[in-house]
Design an enzyme around this catalytic site. Structure first.
Site, short mmCIF file in Angstrom:
data_model
loop_
_atom_site.label_atom_id
_atom_site.label_comp_id
_atom_site.label_asym_id
_atom_site.label_seq_id
_atom_site.Cartn_x
_atom_site.Cartn_y
_atom_site.Cartn_z
N ASP A 1 72.47 -12.48 -6.98
CA ASP A 1 73.59 -12.17 -7.87
C ASP A 1 74.01 -10.73 -7.58
OD1 ASP A 1 75.49 -12.39 -9.90
OD2 ASP A 1 74.09 -11.61 -11.40
N GLU B 1 76.44 -15.94 -5.36
CA GLU B 1 77.59 -16.27 -6.17
C GLU B 1 78.84 -15.67 -5.55
OE1 GLU B 1 77.35 -16.85 -10.74
OE2 GLU B 1 77.92 -14.77 -10.39
N ASP C 1 70.77 -10.43 -14.75
CA ASP C 1 71.08 -10.54 -13.32
C ASP C 1 70.03 -11.37 -12.59
OD1 ASP C 1 73.43 -8.61 -13.20
OD2 ASP C 1 71.88 -7.35 -14.06
#
Length: 169
Positions: free
Chosen positions: A7, A67, A139
């Site tokens: 992430d 992502e 996160d």
């Protein structure tokens, strides 16, 4: 098989490693890599890259997933996030790993069941799916969600390929 979820963020990049055996998913490790905001952008990107290289060496995943970046109202922030994402993605790519990319809504849908899930819902579901996960930050939870999403999509793609190879035209 070990999968790494990432992430990316310029200040904090979350990472999570899962072990996939058949249809079972287990938690291996999770954490964050932080960059020092007093340093130059180049130095911060190097910190992120180096941190992910260390994770790769420590846990030896065979594939990675990240992502996709969303565009926000501030073009400068979006650009910096894109640069951080590039530095983070470079580490597994240079190690020879496949790096898959997923939209945030796809990750949320794969883990929570709805693409509009809130961060706390993602964290709660990660704790349910991966008992023992420490989840240092949201996160890290997001990174584990990305890894789980990749495991699901990878399994689906493998099943489809096997069906096609077996004559299921």
């Amino acid at each position: 098989m070990r999968l790494l979820g990432l992430d990316p963020g310029l200040r904090i990049t979350g990472w999570g490693v899962i072990e996939v055996t058949g249809n079972r998913i287990g938690h291996v490790a999770d954490g964050v890599v932080r960059s020092d905001d007093r340093l130059s952008l180049a130095a911060r990107l190097a910190q992120l890259h180096g941190g992910i290289v260390a994770v790769l060496k420590a846990y030896e995943p065979v594939e990675a997933a990240v992502e996709e970046t969303f565009v926000n109202r501030n073009p400068a922030s979006t650009l910096k996030l894109g640069q951080a994402r590039g530095a983070v993605m470079l580490a597994p790519a240079l190690a020879g790993l496949v790096v898959a990319e997923y939209q945030p809504s796809v990750v949320k849908k794969a883990v929570v069941g709805t693409g509009g899930a809130a961060k706390d819902q993602v964290g709660m579901m990660i704790r349910t799916l991966l008992p023992g996960a420490t989840l240092e930050t949201a996160d890290a939870a997001d990174a584990l969600a990305i890894a789980i999403c990749h495991a699901h999509y990878r399994a689906g793609a493998l099943s489809l390929a096997l069906a096609r190879a077996g004559g299921g035209r």
